[in-house]
Enzyme design. Structure first.
Site, mmCIF file in Angstrom:
data_model
loop_
_atom_site.group_PDB
_atom_site.id
_atom_site.type_symbol
_atom_site.label_atom_id
_atom_site.label_comp_id
_atom_site.label_asym_id
_atom_site.label_seq_id
_atom_site.Cartn_x
_atom_site.Cartn_y
_atom_site.Cartn_z
ATOM 1 N N ASP A 73 -6.141 -3.621 -7.665
ATOM 2 C CA ASP A 73 -6.860 -2.385 -7.305
ATOM 3 C C ASP A 73 -7.914 -2.000 -8.341
ATOM 4 O OD1 ASP A 73 -5.684 -1.793 -4.873
ATOM 5 O OD2 ASP A 73 -4.099 -0.571 -5.764
ATOM 6 N N LYS A 123 3.519 1.211 -3.886
ATOM 7 C CA LYS A 123 3.005 0.418 -5.016
ATOM 8 C C LYS A 123 3.861 0.529 -6.274
ATOM 9 C CE LYS A 123 -1.698 0.359 -3.350
ATOM 10 N NZ LYS A 123 -3.071 0.827 -3.461
ATOM 11 N N THR A 162 0.829 -1.199 0.000
ATOM 12 C CA THR A 162 0.000 0.000 0.000
ATOM 13 C C THR A 162 0.871 1.260 0.000
ATOM 14 O OG1 THR A 162 -1.944 1.024 1.008
ATOM 15 C CG2 THR A 162 -0.395 -0.015 2.533
HETATM 16 P P1 ATR Z 1 -0.310 5.038 -4.141
HETATM 17 O O1 ATR Z 1 0.696 4.198 -4.852
HETATM 18 O O2 ATR Z 1 -0.965 4.270 -3.030
HETATM 19 O O3 ATR Z 1 -1.286 5.682 -5.054
HETATM 20 P P2 ATR Z 1 1.517 7.187 -4.205
HETATM 21 O O4 ATR Z 1 2.116 6.573 -5.412
HETATM 22 O O5 ATR Z 1 2.426 7.730 -3.147
HETATM 23 O O6 ATR Z 1 0.578 6.182 -3.459
HETATM 24 O O7 ATR Z 1 0.512 8.323 -4.712
HETATM 25 C C1 ATR Z 1 -0.100 9.202 -3.856
HETATM 26 C C2 ATR Z 1 -0.912 10.209 -4.669
HETATM 27 O O8 ATR Z 1 -1.462 11.173 -3.767
HETATM 28 C C3 ATR Z 1 -0.109 11.013 -5.686
HETATM 29 O O9 ATR Z 1 -0.943 11.377 -6.764
HETATM 30 C C4 ATR Z 1 0.290 12.251 -4.867
HETATM 31 O O10 ATR Z 1 0.596 13.395 -5.633
HETATM 32 P P3 ATR Z 1 2.100 13.638 -6.172
HETATM 33 O O11 ATR Z 1 2.258 12.804 -7.414
HETATM 34 O O12 ATR Z 1 2.144 15.091 -6.441
HETATM 35 O O13 ATR Z 1 3.019 13.214 -5.049
HETATM 36 C C5 ATR Z 1 -0.990 12.492 -4.109
HETATM 37 N N1 ATR Z 1 -0.800 13.250 -2.890
HETATM 38 C C6 ATR Z 1 -0.235 12.830 -1.744
HETATM 39 N N2 ATR Z 1 -0.279 13.797 -0.803
HETATM 40 C C7 ATR Z 1 -0.899 14.869 -1.379
HETATM 41 C C8 ATR Z 1 -1.267 16.173 -0.934
HETATM 42 N N3 ATR Z 1 -1.001 16.583 0.299
HETATM 43 N N4 ATR Z 1 -1.899 16.986 -1.812
HETATM 44 C C9 ATR Z 1 -2.181 16.584 -3.058
HETATM 45 N N5 ATR Z 1 -1.871 15.361 -3.539
HETATM 46 C C10 ATR Z 1 -1.240 14.505 -2.718
#
Ligand code: ATR
Length: 292
Positions: free
Chosen positions: A107, A71, A67
């Site tokens: 997913d 991923k 998670t």
């Molecule tokens: P997962 O693989 O579970 O989707 P991830 O690859 O870390 O986790 O992706 C998290 C997503 O949430 C990304 O789209 C991230 O945006 P960035 O590509 O700019 O990092 C987004 N995200 C996480 N924290 C955020 C925040 N505070 N505001 C806006 N977007 C956020």
């Protein structure tokens, strides 16, 4: 559950991991299936992810779920990718096949099955607004594209990642119309012209009251609004706001349930007890209008 010398282990690796409901759901399933398998949470920081994969091999784990935020990086740490993981380059399920770690992604399938429980969408006529471009977003985008989605807006905090996802989708689904935008650049029109709006960012995780940056005021009763984040109360702030606008909403628990069921099928080759798994999540299941 009785743990013996023969009990096999499956872990869920994430950072943070304390919010996870997967152990509750998956252990209930294994018990109901009469399988001697124990599913454990594993807090793994990004710098230790490779070591953790070596640990899965060394300790002969039967498999793992992966998670946030692991991923995408996990795709380079398995021995081989299969199915949706091959297209998305993101892994949420690892199967240990006699020492070979195979990366899968359930997913997208989980999302579509959960959505089907709430509303029937004819994807070839639909436009979707996807907030986020991480691993979960990729899987959802690919699953909708496989269903023939007409148009997709990808809106992400980081433009580069949105463009990467656009490129990936374009290579596999050339007839899908895609616009990739930053959260700042995305106007109200992205909401107005979409049927489905999905928060696939981690904003709202762990009871955080923040909302993803999107024109919530433009939501109507004709929208379907999904949030992959699940909460133990009435739903994320985003879903509450969407519901306030009359939209049909889908919380993250439905997707959690169905991606987990698909993972059990991959590990065991057996049909998972969906009802038991749903029951294990029941007290937390108030954010899903599928129940109401
Ligand atoms: P997962 O693989 O579970 O989707 P991830 O690859 O870390 O986790 O992706 C998290 C997503 O949430 C990304 O789209 C991230 O945006 P960035 O590509 O700019 O990092 C987004 N995200 C996480 N924290 C955020 C925040 N505070 N505001 C806006 N977007 C956020």
């Amino acid at each position: 559950m009785e743990i013996t010398g023969k009990t096999r282990l499956i872990g869920i690796m994430g950072h943070p991991i304390t919010h996870t409901l997967s152990p509750l759901m998956q252990n209930a399933a294994f018990t109901a299936m009469g399988l001697d398998i124990c599913y454990v949470p594993l807090e793994v920081s990004p710098e230790n992810l490779k070591k953790a994969f070596d640990g899965l091999r060394a300790m002969r784990f039967m498999g793992a779920n992966i998670t946030i935020p692991h991923k995408v990086p996990s795709a380079t740490l398995v021995d081989r990718l299969e199915g949706a993981a091959q297209i998305t380059g993101a892994v949420n399920t690892v199967v240990n096949d006699s020492g070979e770690l195979i990366g899968h992604n359930t997913d997208g399938e989980g999302f579509i099955r959960a959505l089907d429980e709430v509303i029937s969408i004819h994807f070839p006529d639909a436009t979707a607004l996807l907030l986020g471009a991480g691993g979960a977003a990729r899987s959802i985008a690919v699953a909708m594209a496989e269903k023939g989605l007409k148009k997709l807006f990808i809106v992400n905090r980081t433009r580069g990642r949105a463009l990467e996802l656009k490129e990936l989708l374009h290579n596999h689904f050339p007839s899908l119309t895609i616009e990739a935008l930053t959260s700042e650049a995305a106007g109200e029109d992205t909401v107005i012209s979409s049927k489905i709006v999905i928060n696939a960012t981690s904003v709202g995780l762990g009871g955080d009251l923040k909302m993803p940056q999107v024109a919530v005021d433009r939501l109507t009763k004709d929208h379907v609004v999904c949030d992959i984040v699940y909460t133990q109360s009435q739903g994320t702030q985003f879903l509450l706001a969407a519901r306030g606008k009359g939209a049909t909403t889908l919380g993250g628990l439905g997707m959690l349930l169905h991606q987990g069921a698909a993972a059990i099928h991959l590990w065991t080759g057996k049909e998972p007890p969906i009802g038991v798994m749903r029951g294990a999540l029941e007290p937390e299941r108030t954010d899903n209008t599928a129940d109401s």
